[in-house]
Design an enzyme around this catalytic site. Structure first.
Site: not given
Length: 158
Positions: A82, A111
């Site tokens: 991510e 993330c």
């Protein structure tokens, strides 16, 4: 006649899965992509930073160790899928504000924060990887307070 094509979620999640095959992590392969107006602006997968030896070449001390799953993250040098999708979008001048992040695994706390900061409006993930107790409560509070959409993609049976 019904539309034989996959839904947008199925289509983008399949591409995230394909991105995960590029991962060089020896422990877990994760893929992600950012979509704006049904157009892919960035992809990412987990692995060592650009220019650093791949995990399978000995680049990540955690991958080369026998540490138990869920342990030893202080020695892991890999960038999450991510984060890679967000960072590579920035590196190539693609704005992420208002985008949708598709990822094969629910993002970690870090993330999640990065996605919020990057202006991601929704995260669609496949595999659940929830925290326990107070950390999960804090995760859910951050989702709520940021007004980020977070939903699990459920594959339709054939």
């Amino acid at each position: 006649m019904t539309d034989p094509r996959p839904s947008w979620d199925e289509y983008f999640m399949k591409i995230a899965e394909d991105a995960s095959t590029r991962s060089n992590c020896l422990r877990r392969k994760v893929g992600a992509l950012i979509v704006k107006q049904r157009n892919i602006i960035s992809t990412g997968y987990n692995g060592t930073p650009i220019g650093v030896k791949n995990c399978f070449e000995g680049g990540c001390p955690r991958c080369m160790s026998d540490v138990e799953p869920g342990q030893g993250y202080d020695t892991c040098i890999c960038v999450h899928a991510e984060a890679n999708a967000i960072l590579l979008a920035a590196r190539h001048g693609n704005a992420t504000d208002g985008g949708v992040l598709y990822t094969t695994v629910r993002p970690c706390f870090s993330c999640l924060k990065e996605a919020i900061q990057a202006g991601i409006q929704e995260i669609v993930y496949e595999a659940e990887d929830a925290y326990q107790g107070p950390l999960e409560e804090a995760y859910q509070a951050l989702v709520r307070d940021s007004e980020l959409g977070l939903r699990q993609f459920v594959r339709q049976a054939d």
